[in-house]
Design an enzyme around this catalytic site. Structure first.
Site, mmCIF file in Angstrom:
data_model
loop_
_atom_site.group_PDB
_atom_site.id
_atom_site.type_symbol
_atom_site.label_atom_id
_atom_site.label_comp_id
_atom_site.label_asym_id
_atom_site.label_seq_id
_atom_site.Cartn_x
_atom_site.Cartn_y
_atom_site.Cartn_z
ATOM 1 N N LYS A 80 -32.713 18.606 5.231
ATOM 2 C CA LYS A 80 -31.756 17.852 4.436
ATOM 3 C C LYS A 80 -30.349 18.441 4.574
ATOM 4 O O LYS A 80 -30.196 19.662 4.712
ATOM 5 C CB LYS A 80 -32.226 17.898 2.972
ATOM 6 C CG LYS A 80 -31.543 16.966 1.993
ATOM 7 C CD LYS A 80 -32.272 17.067 0.652
ATOM 8 C CE LYS A 80 -31.586 16.284 -0.447
ATOM 9 N NZ LYS A 80 -32.305 16.434 -1.729
ATOM 10 N N SER A 155 -32.917 12.371 -4.246
ATOM 11 C CA SER A 155 -31.855 12.489 -3.266
ATOM 12 C C SER A 155 -32.344 12.728 -1.837
ATOM 13 O O SER A 155 -31.548 12.657 -0.894
ATOM 14 C CB SER A 155 -30.912 13.632 -3.674
ATOM 15 O OG SER A 155 -31.602 14.866 -3.728
ATOM 16 N N SER A 179 -36.277 14.581 -6.744
ATOM 17 C CA SER A 179 -35.639 14.270 -5.467
ATOM 18 C C SER A 179 -36.530 14.426 -4.237
ATOM 19 O O SER A 179 -36.129 14.050 -3.139
ATOM 20 C CB SER A 179 -34.376 15.117 -5.284
ATOM 21 O OG SER A 179 -33.351 14.642 -6.112
#
Length: 475
Positions: A80, A155, A179
């Site tokens: 990420k 996220s 997330s």
């Protein structure tokens, strides 16, 4: 073998270690898949093919020398954009950080590389990782590869979208309020949020936001099989001296009774029928495997835990976050921060101390609960995955989104592990929709989450790889 990208991480690592396929072949297959489908979903926002192939060549060379190439030998994985990878910007979806180039790797990236993983690319996140939807002005919007009308989650929406579409065999995500678990749920894959302290966290570029032992987002794996998550956890949980909050807890705890609790509506959550059906099916699969499953009307406080988690999260540097979001001009981040202004504004030193005291009490209550029921089945969300950008459709829609996510927000407050298990699909107002369940256990008992998850997984169809429609057709 051009379809190596279809294999699980466990399968591919075994083939590479036995030198039945090369890491370079696996990397090229992954790059080809990325080129084929990423334009449709925008899950990976930065990758460097030559560097990917060079990493793979290093794995092949180590094997040729007779060395142990690691648990993830030659397996392409994604990371990420909110963690440091040397030579790449730690953007966190924020244009203000587009030139924040990491000089060293985060513990997550170092642990993956030491285990022989090949870092395929960096995945998208909403600006500041603040939403359950994934888009920003810097990298653009990420689409759900199973249904572009639905959110891919956030996220770690890029991570889930990528692994669901066959881009990489495992994905790294972070989770402070769902997330990892929500993107896995929304994209129809599995995702594990480990216990607080299980995976070392540190970003040299932003150290003051990366070690806070109270609210740090926990890194964990997303994948298409539970076995892959187990492998990913073993790799990610390796020690790193940069994180003083890392805990040397064993990956397997003592034997526990095969007993689980099922709670369909914790603290009055208005769980919709398709989610209830998935939870009841998961409970049935456990029962058929010899587990005792009791349906409970109530569990220790979850809504209170969620409220306090938001308060502790948002109060930590709220004014600075708001100023940065205003400078960035990201609407989603501004809406998220504005919606929690009251909780942040009421925080001061005494109230923060009271929150920590209450957290100890709630954690004790939950640990006592898990002494009786080692595993708990809960909704991931009260609703099927939301229509994309629902949180931007006015105050009522925003409140609906946050209300439905109570269990995702509450579980981290006690530092508990949570596993999102894909359970196929259901029909929503936006068309076919993934659905899943959440498995929770006591602190550092990810092994119990995974054991229950493997049984639930085995009782249904395997996660299929999504074939996203071309992006122009999707819009």
């Amino acid at each position: 073998m051009s379809d190596l990208w279809r294999l699980s991480a466990v399968e591919l690592a075994a083939l590479v270690r036995k030198r039945e396929v090369s890491a370079v072949e696996a990397a090229q297959s992954a790059l080809d898949r990325l080129d084929a489908v990423n334009p449709a979903i925008n899950a990976v926002v930065e990758h460097r093919p030559e560097a990917v192939l060079a990493q793979a060549a290093d794995v092949d060379a180590a094997l040729a020398r007779g060395e142990d190439a690691g648990l993830l030998a030659g397996v392409p994985v994604t990371v990420k954009v909110n963690v440091d990878q040397a030579g790449f910007a730690t953007t966190n979806g924020v244009g203000l950080q587009k030139d924040l180039i990491a000089a060293v790797n985060s513990p997550v990236v170092d642990n993956l590389r030491r285990a022989g993983a090949v870092i395929l690319g960096r995945t998208n996140t909403p600006a500041f990782s603040l939403r359950w939807f994934t888009g920003n002005a810097l990298h653009g919007d990420t689409l759900n590869p199973r249904n572009p009308a639905l959110t891919p989650g956030g996220s770690s929406g890029g991570a889930a979208s990528a692994v669901a579409a066959g881009i990489g065999h495992l994905a790294h995500g972070t989770d402070i309020a769902g997330s990892i678990r929500y993107p896995a749920y929304a994209c129809g894959v599995h995702g594990l949020r480990p216990s607080l302290g299980r995976v070392a966290a540190y970003n040299a570029a932003l150290p003051e936001r990366s070690i806070g032992g109270q609210i740090t987002a926990v890194s964990g794996p997303l994948g298409r099989t539970i076995a892959d998550l187990r492998l990913g956890l073993a790799v990610l949980s390796a020690p790193d001296p940069r994180d003083p909050w890392w805990v040397p807890a064993p990956l397997a705890g003592p034997d526990a009774p095969r007993r689980a609790a099922l709670c369909l509506s914790p603290d009055g959550m208005e769980t919709e029928p398709a989610v209830v059906k998935a939870l009841q099916e998961a409970a049935r699969r456990l029962s058929e495997a010899g587990w005792t499953v009791d349906t409970l009307d109530a569990v220790p406080p979850m809504q209170e835990a969620a409220d306090l988690q938001i308060r502790m999260w948002m109060a930590d540097g709220y004014d600075a976050m708001l100023a940065a979001a205003e400078k960035e001009g990201d609407r989603g981040a501004l809406v998220a921060l504005a919606g929690q202004r009251d909780k942040a504004a009421s925080a001061d030193l005494s109230s923060f101390s009271a929150v920590l005291t209450r957290r100890a009490t709630l954690t004790r209550m939950w640990e006592l609960f898990f002494a009786e029921y080692p595993v708990l089945l809960l909704p991931v969300s009260a609703e099927l995955p939301f229509p994309d950008n629902l949180d931007l459709q006015g105050d009522a829609a925003y409140a609906r989104v946050w209300r439905a996510q109570t269990t995702q927000i509450g579980v981290p407050f006690m530092g508990l592990p949570g596993l999102s298990v894909a359970m196929g699909s259901a029909m929503s107002s936006a068309g076919p929709s993934p659905v899943g369940v959440q498995v929770v256990a006591g602190r550092f008992r990810e092994d119990l989450c995974l054991a229950a998850g493997e049984i639930i997984e085995a009782g249904g169809d395997a996660v299929r790889i999504a074939e996203p429609a071309p992006r122009q057709a999707a819009r």
